[in-house]
Design an enzyme around this catalytic site. Structure first.
Site, PDB file in Angstrom:
ATOM      1  N   ARG A   6       0.842  -1.205   0.000  1.00 23.83           N
ATOM      2  CA  ARG A   6       0.000   0.000   0.000  1.00 23.83           C
ATOM      3  C   ARG A   6       0.879   1.257   0.000  1.00 23.83           C
ATOM      4  O   ARG A   6       2.084   1.177   0.165  1.00 23.83           O
ATOM      5  CB  ARG A   6      -0.974   0.006   1.180  1.00 23.83           C
ATOM      6  CG  ARG A   6      -0.329  -0.114   2.548  1.00 23.83           C
ATOM      7  CD  ARG A   6      -1.051   0.654   3.610  1.00 23.83           C
ATOM      8  NE  ARG A   6      -1.014   2.064   3.346  1.00 23.83           N
ATOM      9  CZ  ARG A   6       0.035   2.854   3.640  1.00 23.83           C
ATOM     10  NH1 ARG A   6       1.127   2.366   4.205  1.00 23.83           N
ATOM     11  NH2 ARG A   6      -0.001   4.145   3.358  1.00 23.83           N
TER      12      ARG A   6
ATOM     13  N   ALA B 207       0.542   5.033  -2.313  1.00 23.66           N
ATOM     14  CA  ALA B 207       0.434   5.251  -3.757  1.00 23.66           C
ATOM     15  C   ALA B 207       1.754   5.005  -4.483  1.00 23.66           C
ATOM     16  O   ALA B 207       1.770   4.478  -5.607  1.00 23.66           O
ATOM     17  CB  ALA B 207      -0.058   6.679  -4.010  1.00 23.66           C
ATOM     18  N   GLY B 208       2.867   5.382  -3.874  1.00 21.03           N
ATOM     19  CA  GLY B 208       4.170   5.178  -4.511  1.00 21.03           C
ATOM     20  C   GLY B 208       4.544   3.708  -4.561  1.00 21.03           C
ATOM     21  O   GLY B 208       4.993   3.187  -5.586  1.00 21.03           O
TER      22      GLY B 208
ATOM     23  N   ARG C 157      -7.030  -1.128  -7.558  1.00 23.38           N
ATOM     24  CA  ARG C 157      -7.469   0.006  -6.729  1.00 23.38           C
ATOM     25  C   ARG C 157      -7.710   1.192  -7.659  1.00 23.38           C
ATOM     26  O   ARG C 157      -6.872   1.492  -8.500  1.00 23.38           O
ATOM     27  CB  ARG C 157      -6.423   0.353  -5.643  1.00 23.38           C
ATOM     28  CG  ARG C 157      -6.254  -0.755  -4.617  1.00 23.38           C
ATOM     29  CD  ARG C 157      -5.474  -0.289  -3.400  1.00 23.38           C
ATOM     30  NE  ARG C 157      -6.249   0.608  -2.555  1.00 23.38           N
ATOM     31  CZ  ARG C 157      -5.722   1.315  -1.564  1.00 23.38           C
ATOM     32  NH1 ARG C 157      -4.420   1.261  -1.322  1.00 23.38           N
ATOM     33  NH2 ARG C 157      -6.475   2.101  -0.822  1.00 23.38           N
TER      34      ARG C 157
ATOM     35  N   CYS D 174      -2.314   9.704   7.848  1.00 23.73           N
ATOM     36  CA  CYS D 174      -2.109   8.405   7.203  1.00 23.73           C
ATOM     37  C   CYS D 174      -0.610   8.062   7.189  1.00 23.73           C
ATOM     38  O   CYS D 174       0.118   8.444   8.114  1.00 23.73           O
ATOM     39  CB  CYS D 174      -2.706   8.406   5.804  1.00 23.73           C
ATOM     40  SG  CYS D 174      -2.879   6.734   5.097  1.00 23.73           S
TER      41      CYS D 174
ATOM     42  N   ASP E 108      -2.558  10.680  -3.324  1.00 26.94           N
ATOM     43  CA  ASP E 108      -2.872   9.527  -4.178  1.00 26.94           C
ATOM     44  C   ASP E 108      -3.083   9.987  -5.616  1.00 26.94           C
ATOM     45  O   ASP E 108      -2.721   9.285  -6.559  1.00 26.94           O
ATOM     46  CB  ASP E 108      -4.100   8.784  -3.659  1.00 26.94           C
ATOM     47  CG  ASP E 108      -3.756   8.010  -2.397  1.00 26.94           C
ATOM     48  OD1 ASP E 108      -3.815   8.604  -1.306  1.00 26.94           O
ATOM     49  OD2 ASP E 108      -3.370   6.836  -2.522  1.00 26.94           O
TER      50      ASP E 108
ATOM     51  N   ASN F 211      -6.557  12.327  -1.454  1.00 27.81           N
ATOM     52  CA  ASN F 211      -5.665  11.630  -0.505  1.00 27.81           C
ATOM     53  C   ASN F 211      -6.537  10.938   0.546  1.00 27.81           C
ATOM     54  O   ASN F 211      -7.772  11.054   0.541  1.00 27.81           O
ATOM     55  CB  ASN F 211      -4.688  12.630   0.127  1.00 27.81           C
ATOM     56  CG  ASN F 211      -3.549  11.947   0.864  1.00 27.81           C
ATOM     57  OD1 ASN F 211      -2.916  11.034   0.335  1.00 27.81           O
ATOM     58  ND2 ASN F 211      -3.292  12.356   2.086  1.00 27.81           N
ATOM     59  N   LYS F 212      -5.891  10.237   1.449  1.00 33.19           N
ATOM     60  CA  LYS F 212      -6.595   9.418   2.449  1.00 33.19           C
ATOM     61  C   LYS F 212      -7.756  10.170   3.095  1.00 33.19           C
ATOM     62  O   LYS F 212      -7.628  11.350   3.445  1.00 33.19           O
ATOM     63  CB  LYS F 212      -5.576   8.975   3.512  1.00 33.19           C
ATOM     64  CG  LYS F 212      -6.110   8.067   4.594  1.00 33.19           C
ATOM     65  CD  LYS F 212      -6.734   6.802   4.047  1.00 33.19           C
ATOM     66  CE  LYS F 212      -5.825   6.033   3.123  1.00 33.19           C
ATOM     67  NZ  LYS F 212      -6.494   4.961   2.366  1.00 33.19           N
TER      68      LYS F 212
ATOM     69  N   LYS G 230       2.072  11.263  -9.585  1.00 31.83           N
ATOM     70  CA  LYS G 230       0.797  11.256  -8.842  1.00 31.83           C
ATOM     71  C   LYS G 230      -0.183  12.277  -9.419  1.00 31.83           C
ATOM     72  O   LYS G 230      -1.280  12.457  -8.886  1.00 31.83           O
ATOM     73  CB  LYS G 230       1.054  11.568  -7.370  1.00 31.83           C
ATOM     74  CG  LYS G 230       2.137  10.687  -6.739  1.00 31.83           C
ATOM     75  CD  LYS G 230       1.604   9.822  -5.674  1.00 31.83           C
ATOM     76  CE  LYS G 230       2.638   8.909  -5.042  1.00 31.83           C
ATOM     77  NZ  LYS G 230       3.277   9.434  -3.854  1.00 31.83           N
TER      78      LYS G 230
END
Ligand code: RI2
Length: 306
Positions: free
Chosen positions: A17, A19-20, A60, A124, A193, A203-204, A229
């Site tokens: 997990r 994004a990167g 995802r 996060c 993200d 993002n989260k 991103k």
């Protein structure tokens, strides 16, 4: 496709997990899969490559790093399979190397914005955001961090462990304590993200609450994001899809079964409008969100939009 399916499953279940990290894992999985197809004719190779790309991208929906990594890895102009594999391997190597270097550069650029004595709030678990914080600390700046728990997956617990192991004084708060705690904070540093062409940050879930509380308290919000991103398809009017995850992450399934009038919503991400963001730190420089189009055009390429 066994190994590729294993990677896809790990991304779906969030064993892999961030994004990167999912982008790097997908690039490597696609390269390895392409190598396993060397005995096929080119036309069949290309079909299987597209199927594998789709399998990875479908895991995802929100982090654009994933389709960007897959698109940058799979493209080739070869007229035979050996050359195609060679191109794809080079693409993957370039993507993975650049991703690693980008984290370091973001750390160096972003650390300039952090001053001695700063209290930084983060949300996060973002490797890019933590790169900035760790670099500033390594430069000898006397800083501390307030980290949110980040329900429901509690990635904040990964963050506090990482910061603890780096020797950085850290306070853990529950997500609902963000506004109350903001008065102790000097600036907010979060990851990304996706960033859309209008400069909005995806993002989260909960990120937009940090940003709103920060604006209310006149604190700066800094986003740490590699150029991959940024979302090229938002140029075509496409919206970034917000992933809805299982209710099991929020409440025990058995308890929920006893409550027939209750349903659970579990969106994994939210959208922070550009006006709440002061600066986006990428590996090629610090940009205001209004420059998202330039980043997409100059550093990703408009061809990724189609
Ligand atoms: O790429 P890095 O900076 O590590 O993380 C970027 C973002 O990816 C994560 O998503 P998830 O936990 O995979 O859903 C978080 O939303 C985090 O802010």
């Amino acid at each position: 496709m066994d190994d590729l399916n294993t990677t896809a499953e790990k991304i779906r279940t969030m064993d892999i997990r961030g994004a990167g990290r999912i982008a790097v894992a997908a690039s490597a999985a696609l390269r390895d899969y392409a190598m396993s197809l060397k005995s096929l004719p080119l036309s069949e190779f290309n079909i299987k490559l597209e199927e594998a790309a789709k399998t990875l991208v479908d895991t995802r929906p929100t982090a654009v790093s994933l389709p960007n990594a897959v698109a940058l890895t799979k493209r080739h102009n070869a007229t035979n399979v050996y050359d195609a594999i060679d191109e794809i391997s080079k693409n993957a190597e370039k993507f993975i190397t650049n991703a690693g270097e980008a984290l370091e550069k973001i750390g160096m650029i972003g650390a300039q914005r952090i001053h001695d004595g700063d209290v930084i709030m983060t949300h996060c678990n973002s490797h890019a955001a933590l790169s900035i914080i760790k670099t500033a600390f390594d430069q000898g700046k006397d800083i501390s961090v307030i980290a949110t728990e980040s329900r429901p997956r509690r990635q904040g617990l990964i963050t506090i462990r990482e910061l603890n192991d780096h020797g950085i004084p850290t306070t853990l708060i529950v997500d609902s304590a963000v506004r109350l705690t903001m008065k102790e904070v000097d600036l907010v540093v979060v990851g990304a993200d996706s960033i859309s062409v209008n400069g909005a940050l995806i993002n989260k879930i909960g990120t937009s609450q940090l940003a709103m509380a920060a604006q209310e308290a006149r604190r700066n919000v800094i986003v740490a994001a590699e150029t991959y991103k940024f979302s090229p398809r938002t140029l075509l009017g496409e919206m970034v899809e917000i992933e809805d995850r299982s209710s099991d992450e929020v409440i025990d399934a058995e308890i929920l079964r006893e409550l027939p009038n209750v349903k659970v919503k579990n969106p994994a991400f939210d959208v922070t409008p550009a006006e709440y963001i002061d600066l986006i730190i990428t590996e090629v420089g610090a940009f205001p969100p209004s420059m998202a189009f330039t980043v997409i055009k100059d550093y990703l390429g408009l061809e990724l939009a189609v």
